[in-house]
Design an enzyme around this catalytic site. Structure first.
Site, PDB file in Angstrom:
ATOM      1  N   TYR A  63      31.212 -25.357 -10.854  1.00  0.00           N
ATOM      2  CA  TYR A  63      30.939 -24.141 -10.096  1.00  0.00           C
ATOM      3  C   TYR A  63      30.826 -24.462  -8.606  1.00  0.00           C
ATOM      4  O   TYR A  63      30.557 -25.597  -8.199  1.00  0.00           O
ATOM      5  CB  TYR A  63      29.634 -23.491 -10.562  1.00  0.00           C
ATOM      6  CG  TYR A  63      28.401 -24.276 -10.191  1.00  0.00           C
ATOM      7  CD1 TYR A  63      27.724 -24.034  -8.992  1.00  0.00           C
ATOM      8  CD2 TYR A  63      27.906 -25.281 -11.023  1.00  0.00           C
ATOM      9  CE1 TYR A  63      26.599 -24.769  -8.630  1.00  0.00           C
ATOM     10  CE2 TYR A  63      26.782 -26.014 -10.675  1.00  0.00           C
ATOM     11  CZ  TYR A  63      26.134 -25.751  -9.477  1.00  0.00           C
ATOM     12  OH  TYR A  63      25.026 -26.480  -9.117  1.00  0.00           O
ATOM     13  N   PHE A  73      26.351 -23.137  -0.613  1.00  0.00           N
ATOM     14  CA  PHE A  73      25.009 -23.721  -0.738  1.00  0.00           C
ATOM     15  C   PHE A  73      24.912 -24.727  -1.886  1.00  0.00           C
ATOM     16  O   PHE A  73      23.964 -25.500  -1.949  1.00  0.00           O
ATOM     17  CB  PHE A  73      23.937 -22.633  -0.883  1.00  0.00           C
ATOM     18  CG  PHE A  73      24.146 -21.704  -2.062  1.00  0.00           C
ATOM     19  CD1 PHE A  73      23.766 -22.074  -3.345  1.00  0.00           C
ATOM     20  CD2 PHE A  73      24.723 -20.448  -1.876  1.00  0.00           C
ATOM     21  CE1 PHE A  73      23.951 -21.217  -4.419  1.00  0.00           C
ATOM     22  CE2 PHE A  73      24.911 -19.596  -2.944  1.00  0.00           C
ATOM     23  CZ  PHE A  73      24.532 -19.977  -4.225  1.00  0.00           C
ATOM     24  N   ASP A  74      25.902 -24.766  -2.803  1.00  0.00           N
ATOM     25  CA  ASP A  74      25.838 -25.729  -3.916  1.00  0.00           C
ATOM     26  C   ASP A  74      27.214 -25.811  -4.576  1.00  0.00           C
ATOM     27  O   ASP A  74      27.952 -24.816  -4.624  1.00  0.00           O
ATOM     28  CB  ASP A  74      24.788 -25.286  -4.941  1.00  0.00           C
ATOM     29  CG  ASP A  74      24.451 -26.374  -5.950  1.00  0.00           C
ATOM     30  OD1 ASP A  74      24.856 -27.534  -5.725  1.00  0.00           O
ATOM     31  OD2 ASP A  74      23.788 -26.063  -6.967  1.00  0.00           O
ATOM     32  N   ILE A  93      19.773 -18.876 -13.583  1.00  0.00           N
ATOM     33  CA  ILE A  93      19.488 -17.492 -13.192  1.00  0.00           C
ATOM     34  C   ILE A  93      20.090 -16.522 -14.217  1.00  0.00           C
ATOM     35  O   ILE A  93      21.051 -16.846 -14.927  1.00  0.00           O
ATOM     36  CB  ILE A  93      20.029 -17.190 -11.770  1.00  0.00           C
ATOM     37  CG1 ILE A  93      21.550 -17.433 -11.696  1.00  0.00           C
ATOM     38  CG2 ILE A  93      19.288 -18.000 -10.727  1.00  0.00           C
ATOM     39  CD1 ILE A  93      22.175 -17.032 -10.375  1.00  0.00           C
ATOM     40  N   TYR A 119      17.832 -14.918  -7.253  1.00  0.00           N
ATOM     41  CA  TYR A 119      16.548 -15.495  -6.848  1.00  0.00           C
ATOM     42  C   TYR A 119      15.588 -14.456  -6.271  1.00  0.00           C
ATOM     43  O   TYR A 119      14.515 -14.805  -5.778  1.00  0.00           O
ATOM     44  CB  TYR A 119      16.789 -16.622  -5.835  1.00  0.00           C
ATOM     45  CG  TYR A 119      17.526 -17.791  -6.460  1.00  0.00           C
ATOM     46  CD1 TYR A 119      16.840 -18.741  -7.206  1.00  0.00           C
ATOM     47  CD2 TYR A 119      18.902 -17.916  -6.321  1.00  0.00           C
ATOM     48  CE1 TYR A 119      17.519 -19.808  -7.795  1.00  0.00           C
ATOM     49  CE2 TYR A 119      19.586 -18.968  -6.906  1.00  0.00           C
ATOM     50  CZ  TYR A 119      18.896 -19.907  -7.650  1.00  0.00           C
ATOM     51  OH  TYR A 119      19.566 -20.950  -8.228  1.00  0.00           O
ATOM     52  N   PHE A 136      29.495 -16.927  -7.298  1.00  0.00           N
ATOM     53  CA  PHE A 136      29.732 -18.213  -7.940  1.00  0.00           C
ATOM     54  C   PHE A 136      31.152 -18.257  -8.490  1.00  0.00           C
ATOM     55  O   PHE A 136      31.559 -17.347  -9.245  1.00  0.00           O
ATOM     56  CB  PHE A 136      28.747 -18.445  -9.091  1.00  0.00           C
ATOM     57  CG  PHE A 136      27.359 -18.789  -8.643  1.00  0.00           C
ATOM     58  CD1 PHE A 136      27.006 -20.116  -8.387  1.00  0.00           C
ATOM     59  CD2 PHE A 136      26.397 -17.803  -8.475  1.00  0.00           C
ATOM     60  CE1 PHE A 136      25.724 -20.442  -7.981  1.00  0.00           C
ATOM     61  CE2 PHE A 136      25.116 -18.126  -8.064  1.00  0.00           C
ATOM     62  CZ  PHE A 136      24.781 -19.450  -7.818  1.00  0.00           C
TER      63      PHE A 136
END
Length: 560
Positions: A63, A73-74, A93, A119, A136
């Protein structure tokens, strides 16, 4: 009427029942909402097949996560390591748990996840701000299916290697498995490279039998077994090469279902058993009256061969016609449960084999009361022609032939087999819409005769309810048939419906006042009524006597 029962349109129904479209069909490049909480899915690449993961499954994904402005961010891709987690367990999540459930293996999709499913108000500092909608880019690489077999958290199954086809073993089947059982610390406590057992009898511990019933041929699984499905509070002592299992220990068992023999209970009393050694072709099986050709070896319990047919190159196959008493009953019944090319082991109790007398067979004598074993291969068969394959002339001819066969069997005292012949005769001519008027007259006579002859079989077999029904069918076609009234009266007498019996006998005597058999039955009925009245009088007499005695005792015990 149609106006009263109008169905609402599909859209209206969805509004009334609020049925969320949790797994919508999405085309490549298309974006659709999943559920009703704002989660969106855009398909980038289609996956394989139709299967999708379920809650409890262990999934593996790549992902990349970004904010709506494109800030990354990731990313598991950047790390070069796929991310693994258990679906539906709150490890990720909510948007992931809901979205990844809709993906197929190899599928690539972009999920837009509102903050409520991500979040929320707090965000995830420092990379994700409060109330942030996230995107994502997810690729579902694979997943391992994990099932709670007993639905109580005591036995979990993780599929390591998928099996073949769709069938699962049943309680009476014999399975061949490989297994390796370890404690949670990895200590080996039991292992086998091949053991065979009947499912309902189980092996090692309760978990094996419960798990194997959910498996397919060739499937390999990892079982997590809580104490209640392992060795419980007592544990297990070390034995030979097998290690000890402490009390209340959880086990990890690797289990492979290598194969199994499908076991069929051919007769209701379980005295004829068929174990399939090799599956046959298709779905078709021999019917009654089929010509079957077999390879056959008959053995006693000690292995003595008493019959061998069709195995030598120059030897003819063993051939017989089913349901004609040309072979023992157990073999006859079992072969009609086989498919072409099937190889089976038949276990036949003496009641369905050679009975209580010894029997000289080709290669040995079968002793009295012997259970016999046949290894059978059904090489080929030609079914008896069914009614739907016949023209009207052939149907009438076949019905007449079955009736004559029934008559022969009845005279020989073989009432069960005779009854089946009469039933089959009626089936050939049951639906007569395509018959000419002359053919309908002919088949009417045949139906009446076969139903009445079948009723005679049922009376001999003391199946009085069926006898009554068959006579009623005959009377629907011929209301003045004396034989039908007479036999129905016999059935009613044995069912203790004496009023109905008297009605039928009187009606029969109106039609044929001098019928000797009916007069004798009337005499027997009168005797039955007298006997019944005596029993009834005695019953009520005894009952009143007991009541009088009770009243007398109560009077004696009355307080002054």
């Amino acid at each position: 009427m149609e106006d009263d029962f109008d169905m609402p349109p599909a859209d209206a129904m969805n509004e009334d029942f609020e049925m969320p479209d949790e797994n919508p069909i999405v085309k490549v490049g298309e974006e659709k909402e999943i559920g009703k909480e704002g989660l969106k899915k855009k398909l980038v690449k289609e996956g394989e097949g139709w299967d999708t993961p379920d809650n409890g499954d262990e999934v593996e994904v790549h992902y990349t996560g970004t904010l709506l402005d494109g800030t990354r961010f990731d990313s598991s891709r950047d790390r070069g390591t796929p991310f693994k987690f258990t679906l539906g367990q709150g490890q990720v999540i909510k948007g992931w748990d809901q979205g990844i459930k809709t993906m197929k293996k190899g599928e690539n999709a972009i999920f837009t996840i509102p903050s409520e499913l991500a979040y929320g108000e707090s965000g995830s500092p420092p990379t994700i701000p409060p109330n942030a909608t996230l995107q994502f880019d997810v690729e579902l690489l694979s997943w391992i299916s994990v099932k709670d077999i007993c639905k109580d958290g005591g036995l979990f199954k993780k599929i390591l290697v998928k099996g073949e086809k769709w069938e699962n073993p049943k309680d009476i089947d014999e399975v061949l498995v490989k297994y390796e059982a370890r404690l949670e610390d990895g200590t080996l406590v039991a292992k086998s490279d091949g053991v065979e057992f009947t499912v309902k009898e189980g092996y090692l511990c309760p978990a094996l039998a419960k798990a194997v019933k959910t498996m397919k041929k060739g499937e390999k699984v990892l079982l997590t077994v809580k104490p209640q499905y392992a060795f419980g509070e007592k544990g297990k002592a070390a034995l030979g090469d097998e290690g000890a299992v402490p009390p209340n220990a959880t086990l990890e068992i690797t289990l492979e279902l290598v194969s199994w023999k499908t076991v069929t209970e051919v007769t209701d009393d379980k005295k004829v058993i068929k174990k399939t050694l090799k599956e046959g072709e298709g779905y078709d099986r021999p019917n009654e009256g089929a010509i079957v050709k077999l390879k056959l070896i008959g053995k006693l319990q000690d292995g003595t061969v008493f019959l061998k047919k069709g195995h030598d190159n120059d030897e003819q196959l063993f051939e017989f016609k089913t349901d004609e008493e040309q072979v023992i009953e157990g073999l006859d019944k079992a072969v009609m449960k086989m498919k072409k090319g099937e190889v089976a082991l038949l276990i036949i109790a003496s009641e369905y084999a050679f009975g209580s007398s010894d029997s000289q067979q080709e290669l040995a004598v079968v002793p009295p009361n012997s259970t016999v074993y046949y290894e059978v291969e059904l090489v080929s068969f030609d079914k008896e022609k069914e009614s739907w394959d016949m023209n009207t002339e052939e149907k009438i001819e076949a019905a007449g032939k079955k009736k004559e066969e029934g008559n022969t069997l009845f005279k020989a005292g073989k009432y069960i087999r005779a009854s089946k012949r009469y039933e089959k005769a009626v089936k050939y001519i049951e639906y007569d819409t395509s018959f000419s008027e002359d053919e309908k007259k002919q088949t009417k006579v045949l139906k009446v005769t076969c139903n009445l002859n079948n009723a005679a079989c049922k009376l001999k077999l003391k199946d009085y309810k069926h006898a009554e029904k068959l006579c009623t069918k005959a009377l629907e076609l011929d209301s003045k048939n004396v034989k039908a009234l007479y036999r129905r009266a016999q059935a009613y007498i044995n069912l203790a419906d004496l009023d109905l019996a008297e009605f039928d006998i009187k009606k029969a005597l109106e039609i044929e006042p001098d019928n000797r058999d009916v007069k004798l039955e009337y005499k027997a009925l009168k005797e039955k009524v007298k006997e019944y009245n005596k029993k009834e009088a005695k019953f009520y007499g005894n009952m009143f006597a007991k009541l009088n005695k009770l009243e007398s005792v109560e009077t004696t015990n009355v307080s002054p």
